[in-house]
Write an enzyme that holds these catalytic residues in place. Sequence first.
Site, PDB file in Angstrom:
ATOM      1  N   GLU A 129     -16.805  47.918 -11.752  1.00  0.00           N
ATOM      2  CA  GLU A 129     -15.912  48.770 -10.968  1.00  0.00           C
ATOM      3  C   GLU A 129     -15.026  49.539 -11.958  1.00  0.00           C
ATOM      4  O   GLU A 129     -14.338  48.936 -12.788  1.00  0.00           O
ATOM      5  CB  GLU A 129     -15.033  47.899 -10.057  1.00  0.00           C
ATOM      6  CG  GLU A 129     -14.089  48.725  -9.203  1.00  0.00           C
ATOM      7  CD  GLU A 129     -13.229  47.878  -8.258  1.00  0.00           C
ATOM      8  OE1 GLU A 129     -12.618  46.907  -8.711  1.00  0.00           O
ATOM      9  OE2 GLU A 129     -13.166  48.222  -7.067  1.00  0.00           O
ATOM     10  N   GLU A 173      -9.674  40.678  -0.162  1.00  0.00           N
ATOM     11  CA  GLU A 173     -10.325  41.996  -0.160  1.00  0.00           C
ATOM     12  C   GLU A 173     -10.378  42.430  -1.601  1.00  0.00           C
ATOM     13  O   GLU A 173      -9.344  42.787  -2.178  1.00  0.00           O
ATOM     14  CB  GLU A 173      -9.470  43.038   0.574  1.00  0.00           C
ATOM     15  CG  GLU A 173      -9.232  42.846   2.022  1.00  0.00           C
ATOM     16  CD  GLU A 173     -10.466  42.948   2.864  1.00  0.00           C
ATOM     17  OE1 GLU A 173     -11.506  43.443   2.378  1.00  0.00           O
ATOM     18  OE2 GLU A 173     -10.387  42.532   4.009  1.00  0.00           O
ATOM     19  N   LYS A 228       4.398  40.848  -1.058  1.00  0.00           N
ATOM     20  CA  LYS A 228       4.702  41.362  -2.398  1.00  0.00           C
ATOM     21  C   LYS A 228       3.932  42.645  -2.662  1.00  0.00           C
ATOM     22  O   LYS A 228       2.707  42.647  -2.721  1.00  0.00           O
ATOM     23  CB  LYS A 228       4.356  40.354  -3.491  1.00  0.00           C
ATOM     24  CG  LYS A 228       4.925  40.805  -4.850  1.00  0.00           C
ATOM     25  CD  LYS A 228       4.346  40.067  -6.031  1.00  0.00           C
ATOM     26  CE  LYS A 228       3.053  40.663  -6.521  1.00  0.00           C
ATOM     27  NZ  LYS A 228       3.149  42.039  -7.033  1.00  0.00           N
ATOM     28  N   CYS A 242     -11.116  50.817  -3.373  1.00  0.00           N
ATOM     29  CA  CYS A 242     -12.021  49.684  -3.534  1.00  0.00           C
ATOM     30  C   CYS A 242     -13.418  49.980  -2.988  1.00  0.00           C
ATOM     31  O   CYS A 242     -14.406  49.501  -3.500  1.00  0.00           O
ATOM     32  CB  CYS A 242     -11.440  48.449  -2.864  1.00  0.00           C
ATOM     33  SG  CYS A 242     -10.933  48.731  -1.182  1.00  0.00           S
TER      34      CYS A 242
HETATM   35  P1  NAI Z   1      -4.477  43.286  -9.781  1.00  0.00           P
HETATM   36  O1  NAI Z   1      -5.543  42.699  -8.971  1.00  0.00           O
HETATM   37  O2  NAI Z   1      -4.030  42.562 -11.006  1.00  0.00           O
HETATM   38  O3  NAI Z   1      -3.171  43.521  -8.885  1.00  0.00           O
HETATM   39  C1  NAI Z   1      -3.133  43.519  -7.491  1.00  0.00           C
HETATM   40  C2  NAI Z   1      -1.910  42.752  -6.991  1.00  0.00           C
HETATM   41  O4  NAI Z   1      -2.009  41.383  -7.347  1.00  0.00           O
HETATM   42  C3  NAI Z   1      -0.581  43.215  -7.560  1.00  0.00           C
HETATM   43  O5  NAI Z   1       0.387  43.089  -6.562  1.00  0.00           O
HETATM   44  C4  NAI Z   1      -0.325  42.209  -8.670  1.00  0.00           C
HETATM   45  O6  NAI Z   1       1.030  42.060  -8.966  1.00  0.00           O
HETATM   46  C5  NAI Z   1      -0.858  40.956  -8.063  1.00  0.00           C
HETATM   47  N1  NAI Z   1      -1.315  39.935  -9.010  1.00  0.00           N
HETATM   48  C6  NAI Z   1      -1.731  40.082 -10.292  1.00  0.00           C
HETATM   49  N2  NAI Z   1      -2.094  38.893 -10.808  1.00  0.00           N
HETATM   50  C7  NAI Z   1      -1.904  37.974  -9.844  1.00  0.00           C
HETATM   51  C8  NAI Z   1      -2.126  36.558  -9.771  1.00  0.00           C
HETATM   52  N3  NAI Z   1      -2.618  35.869 -10.791  1.00  0.00           N
HETATM   53  N4  NAI Z   1      -1.857  35.948  -8.609  1.00  0.00           N
HETATM   54  C9  NAI Z   1      -1.391  36.627  -7.558  1.00  0.00           C
HETATM   55  N5  NAI Z   1      -1.152  37.952  -7.574  1.00  0.00           N
HETATM   56  C10 NAI Z   1      -1.402  38.618  -8.701  1.00  0.00           C
HETATM   57  O7  NAI Z   1      -4.919  44.726 -10.188  1.00  0.00           O
HETATM   58  P2  NAI Z   1      -4.387  45.638 -11.388  1.00  0.00           P
HETATM   59  O8  NAI Z   1      -4.116  44.831 -12.611  1.00  0.00           O
HETATM   60  O9  NAI Z   1      -3.280  46.427 -10.885  1.00  0.00           O
HETATM   61  O10 NAI Z   1      -5.637  46.561 -11.669  1.00  0.00           O
HETATM   62  C11 NAI Z   1      -6.630  46.159 -12.581  1.00  0.00           C
HETATM   63  C12 NAI Z   1      -8.004  46.577 -12.134  1.00  0.00           C
HETATM   64  O11 NAI Z   1      -8.308  45.890 -10.949  1.00  0.00           O
HETATM   65  C13 NAI Z   1      -8.158  48.039 -11.752  1.00  0.00           C
HETATM   66  O12 NAI Z   1      -8.522  48.812 -12.827  1.00  0.00           O
HETATM   67  C14 NAI Z   1      -9.271  47.979 -10.769  1.00  0.00           C
HETATM   68  O13 NAI Z   1     -10.505  47.997 -11.423  1.00  0.00           O
HETATM   69  C15 NAI Z   1      -9.076  46.668 -10.111  1.00  0.00           C
HETATM   70  N6  NAI Z   1      -8.396  46.797  -8.811  1.00  0.00           N
HETATM   71  C16 NAI Z   1      -9.132  46.796  -7.710  1.00  0.00           C
HETATM   72  C17 NAI Z   1      -8.553  46.932  -6.478  1.00  0.00           C
HETATM   73  C18 NAI Z   1      -9.378  46.948  -5.277  1.00  0.00           C
HETATM   74  O14 NAI Z   1      -8.829  47.090  -4.178  1.00  0.00           O
HETATM   75  N7  NAI Z   1     -10.654  46.798  -5.375  1.00  0.00           N
HETATM   76  C19 NAI Z   1      -7.119  47.131  -6.334  1.00  0.00           C
HETATM   77  C20 NAI Z   1      -6.395  47.079  -7.580  1.00  0.00           C
HETATM   78  C21 NAI Z   1      -7.033  46.942  -8.752  1.00  0.00           C
END
Ligand code: NAI
Length: 787
Positions: free
Chosen positions: A396, A266, A192, A300
């Site tokens: 972060e 990760e 996904k 990240c």
């Molecule tokens: P997110 O962690 O919510 O999204 C990442 C992925 O997970 C997307 O594909 C999303 O659809 C999916 N997802 C969301 N909720 C889920 C759940 N309960 N179960 C399974 N999959 C789920 O990140 P988002 O909302 O896009 O970004 C929010 C904050 O998260 C950012 O501001 C940043 O601080 C952090 N972030 C950190 C990342 C990293 O690699 N360290 C990557 C993305 C976001």
Amino acid sequence: MTLIESFEKLDYSDALESSKEAQSWLDSHGRRFGQFINGKFENKSDADLIASLNPSNGDLLANIEVANPNQLKKAITAARKALPAWQAMGGHGRAKVLYALARLLQKHTRLVSVLETLDNGKPIRESRDIDIPLAIRHFYHHAGWAQIQEREFSEYKAIGVVAQIVPWNFPLLMLSWKIAPAIAMGNTLVFKPAEQTPITAMFFAHLCEQAGVPDGVINIVNGAGATGAALAAHEGIDKVAFTGSTSVGRAIRKATAGQSKKLTLELGGKSAFVVFEDADLDAAVEGLVDSIWFNQGEVCCAGSRLLVQAQIADKLHTKLKKRMQTLRQGTPLNKSVDIGSLVSQTQYQRVDELVQNGLEHGGELYQASATQIDGNYYPPTLITEIDSSHPLAQEEIFGPVLVSMPFRTQSEAVTLANNSRYGLAASIWSENINRAMDVAPKIKAGVVWINCHNQFDASCGFGGVRESGFGREGGKEGLYEYLQPKLLKKAAKPKPLKVELKDGNENIDRTLKFYIGGKQVRPDSGHSFATYNADGSLANWVGAGNRKDIRNAVSAATKASNWSNQNGHLRAQIIYFFAENLALREDEWIKRLKEICGLTRKQAKKEFHASLSRIFSYAAWADKYDGAVHDAPYRGVTMALPEAIGVLAQIAPEENPLITTVSLIAPAIAMGNRIVLIASERYASIALELVQTLETSDIPAGVVNILTGNKADLAKQLAGHAEVDGIWCWAKPEIVAQVESTSAADLKRLWVHIDGDRDWLDSQQGEGLEFLRNATEVKNIWTPYGD
Ligand code: NAI
Ligand code: MG
């Protein structure tokens, strides 16, 4: 105008990359994408839609259909069905498919780069020169691993159906990190993409058709968090691989507790960028540009915490501000732009809010230009005059925001670098290689870069410790995340030990004590419970541990940190000595095993000698399970070093008490961990009877701690203890579920099993590399060379 003046005024002109081809590709698909299931594209006219926008101008790129529950199920079923044939293709067969994917991506580099930039807002320079080439490299590299799988991983097999969920910051690159190793090793999957950036995954789905990926091996479904959550928790999934925020990682850990799924996470980071006074400051400034302003800081492992030695702090800040003024921000398709737009208005607001709220706690803000919300252009930002407890130094931010703090000494630099709940990456800047190599192992992170930052390659593992998650992607270590041991044939279920309790022995008043911090101590509660011999007579009284005993044991293990810094040779000698001391008590042990476990003399002798041999094995491995040096395509070497996990809690199985206890203790301490072991309940006294031998074996105080009591209760205490870094657990399903769920709070690294999963007397199943791998985490240290 003098020559100098006109030289200084020289500016870059715009060099716009054309998006014509990309736009017409989107048009040719009606700017609408559904699901890719079982090799076919599926559209539903009544599907919920998510708009994927170009964040730099708000243009609609395409509408994405959200997969409904039936489609999810269909995708998972297709993946399951495709498994046998995909595995039967063998390594060579799969290698050809991966290779074809690499070639096809290479053929369309330009188009894919433009699609990525349109969808995400990152500069074309980066998608073209970094994201897409690295994604291609990942498929090539893993085509090679598929080819040599049968030889290199002969004792392992694929896990099965994998769910993979990625964020929006490196859409196609994260896709390749997930899909390439999984399919190389013979798994099938449902992937996904992030709802903000699904386009390149849809392009990739079209390549799958052309590359001859068999139907059902790769399925791609679209949707947001709810779809991800449903996918991860689905019963048809054997493993979940997730990259994203720590909060979602935690939610997935909880949601999958008790489902017997393998999990890799990760997650976020707040990585330190440590500049010593003897660093090349100009190089460090360029390093910062590549570290925190690469990909708008939506990385990240971004070096978002600058730690700079006090005497050069002003000088570095001055140079840095000057450089910040020359960073060019604007239309991502402009080839002479350094910084594009954040992925969405939501992300822009999140970053801005974090900064504004953070500044209320103090700090001095420097921005080289104004914020421009219309294009989601957040300017390069530096915040100084804060300390390490400041929210901006702890949270972060995931944007182009750097915070800077001074340090005085090397040891203070290490303390500050480690003052974070995260542990993903760090970089060390010094022209003194001795210093850099001294500091690198002390930093709690999965990746350390020396005089560089944000270097990645398929041959080098990537991943974190602490709340940055667990598991590795890339490198050989990354492949084990998609494999399981072949040999594990379930052992015969341990005989239910129903004994007729006999009267008359209760007057034995010897209570075996706990072993904590090198001393035998009484349980805090003052409670004991009886353990019985095979014939039902009383064997011993043992203590019933409680929360306070756990605290004391963990604290003793924490204090024994020096053990983790010892060399393998020294640890080997101590472990051999342990075996030697145990050997002296052969007669006594055979008697005990006969009495307590009801073994025949022959069986008892066999278990005793197998136990001795096992301890010898790990003494042997102590100085032989070492790292690797990777041939990544740069001028330098990357060292992959297995490091101890730290404080490891071990919940012992209920079978074969002598050999299981040593099978847990020996590999863990051989690799430098300090352990808190909870003995089997039925055979609690056996583990405690080992204490006398441990005491005489020169094992430093606190390295091995042993408690007895209610396993469920003690396991829960350990899973919730902030200073426990990892847990090995053999127990009933309820206890395993509890450990998985409770440990979600700080994302401990787990290795969990239902009792009876293996035959401990068999040296193939009860010992070996699987144990050593789970006793360590690989740190990759990147060391470039040359001027
Ligand atoms: P997110 O962690 O919510 O999204 C990442 C992925 O997970 C997307 O594909 C999303 O659809 C999916 N997802 C969301 N909720 C889920 C759940 N309960 N179960 C399974 N999959 C789920 O990140 P988002 O909302 O896009 O970004 C929010 C904050 O998260 C950012 O501001 C940043 O601080 C952090 N972030 C950190 C990342 C990293 O690699 N360290 C990557 C993305 C976001
Ligand atoms: Mg988008």
